[in-house]
Design a protein around this motif. Structure first.
Motif, mmCIF file in Angstrom:
data_model
loop_
_atom_site.group_PDB
_atom_site.id
_atom_site.type_symbol
_atom_site.label_atom_id
_atom_site.label_comp_id
_atom_site.label_asym_id
_atom_site.label_seq_id
_atom_site.Cartn_x
_atom_site.Cartn_y
_atom_site.Cartn_z
ATOM 1 N N ALA A 35 39.048 50.901 48.063
ATOM 2 C CA ALA A 35 38.677 49.670 47.367
ATOM 3 C C ALA A 35 39.822 48.504 47.521
ATOM 4 N N ALA A 36 39.338 47.471 47.309
ATOM 5 C CA ALA A 36 40.210 46.295 47.184
ATOM 6 C C ALA A 36 41.000 46.265 45.937
ATOM 7 N N TYR A 37 42.104 45.964 45.880
ATOM 8 C CA TYR A 37 42.749 45.853 44.772
ATOM 9 C C TYR A 37 43.554 44.667 44.180
ATOM 10 N N ARG A 38 43.282 44.510 42.639
ATOM 11 C CA ARG A 38 43.900 43.197 42.322
ATOM 12 C C ARG A 38 44.675 43.592 40.951
ATOM 13 N N ALA A 39 45.545 43.011 40.684
ATOM 14 C CA ALA A 39 46.515 43.387 39.636
ATOM 15 C C ALA A 39 46.133 42.123 38.614
ATOM 16 N N LEU A 40 45.557 42.254 37.522
ATOM 17 C CA LEU A 40 45.225 41.606 36.474
ATOM 18 C C LEU A 40 45.436 41.974 35.111
ATOM 19 N N PRO A 41 46.871 41.861 34.746
ATOM 20 C CA PRO A 41 47.192 42.276 33.532
ATOM 21 C C PRO A 41 46.887 41.063 32.466
ATOM 22 N N TYR A 42 46.444 41.450 31.437
ATOM 23 C CA TYR A 42 46.118 40.449 30.282
ATOM 24 C C TYR A 42 44.855 39.358 30.619
ATOM 25 N N ALA A 43 44.203 39.913 31.814
ATOM 26 C CA ALA A 43 43.145 38.844 32.286
ATOM 27 C C ALA A 43 42.039 38.734 31.288
ATOM 28 N N GLY A 44 41.751 37.325 31.170
ATOM 29 C CA GLY A 44 40.564 37.045 30.353
ATOM 30 C C GLY A 44 39.185 36.927 31.233
ATOM 31 N N ALA A 45 38.100 36.790 30.765
ATOM 32 C CA ALA A 45 36.934 36.609 31.504
ATOM 33 C C ALA A 45 36.762 35.823 32.647
ATOM 34 N N GLN A 46 37.339 34.588 32.597
ATOM 35 C CA GLN A 46 37.428 33.808 33.721
ATOM 36 C C GLN A 46 38.087 34.434 35.044
ATOM 37 N N ALA A 47 39.205 35.006 34.710
ATOM 38 C CA ALA A 47 39.951 35.763 35.901
ATOM 39 C C ALA A 47 39.349 37.053 36.218
ATOM 40 N N LEU A 48 38.598 37.569 35.494
ATOM 41 C CA LEU A 48 37.686 38.877 35.962
ATOM 42 C C LEU A 48 36.717 38.357 36.555
ATOM 43 N N SER A 49 35.880 37.309 36.106
ATOM 44 C CA SER A 49 34.844 37.001 36.838
ATOM 45 C C SER A 49 35.164 36.331 38.176
ATOM 46 N N ALA A 50 36.370 35.706 38.462
ATOM 47 C CA ALA A 50 36.803 35.164 39.799
ATOM 48 C C ALA A 50 37.037 36.502 40.675
ATOM 49 N N ALA A 51 37.659 37.478 40.166
ATOM 50 C CA ALA A 51 38.189 38.548 41.104
ATOM 51 C C ALA A 51 36.651 39.188 41.434
ATOM 52 N N VAL A 52 35.983 39.383 40.595
ATOM 53 C CA VAL A 52 34.474 40.296 40.887
ATOM 54 C C VAL A 52 33.727 39.267 41.873
#
Length: 112
Positions: free
Chosen positions: A88-105
């Motif tokens: 899987a692709a890996y991204r560390a996103l501690p405390y991520a909000g909706a925008q950061a999660l959306s961008a990562a996806v």
């Protein structure tokens, strides 16, 4: 608690069903990678981690696509290893909000 291995296996089953139907699914897993409940529901980190890594290996063997978002406050070795075992692709996103999660996806999705 929910066994992490069961979550991985259930996501793989759903992705496989979608793939058989002609879709190109990407599983997004939000976790710190630290399993604490074994697949059989018993507590214990050692067995739970073993089960999760075995499920991740089966996921990888299925040729499925995934993005693992590490929700730990600091990048966690357990999440990194789980992502590696899943391919899987890996991204560390501690405390991520909706925008950061959306961008990562969005960045993990195949380009059309």
């Amino acid at each position: 608690g929910t066994p992490l291995a069961s979550g991985i296996e259930t996501a793989a089953e759903l992705a496989e069903q979608l793939a058989r139907g002609g879709d190109s699914p990407v599983v997004v897993l939000l976790t710190d990678g630290r399993a604490n409940i074994a697949r059989d529901g018993s507590p214990g980190r050692a067995k739970a981690q073993e089960d999760a890594l075995a499920a991740a290996t089966r996921f990888k063997a299925g040729g499925l696509s995934a993005l693992l978002i590490d929700t730990s406050p600091q990048p966690a070795a357990a999440a990194q290893r789980l992502a590696q075992e899943m391919a899987a692709a890996y991204r560390a996103l501690p405390y991520a909000g909706a925008q950061a999660l959306s961008a990562a996806v969005k960045s993990a999705l195949p380009q059309r």
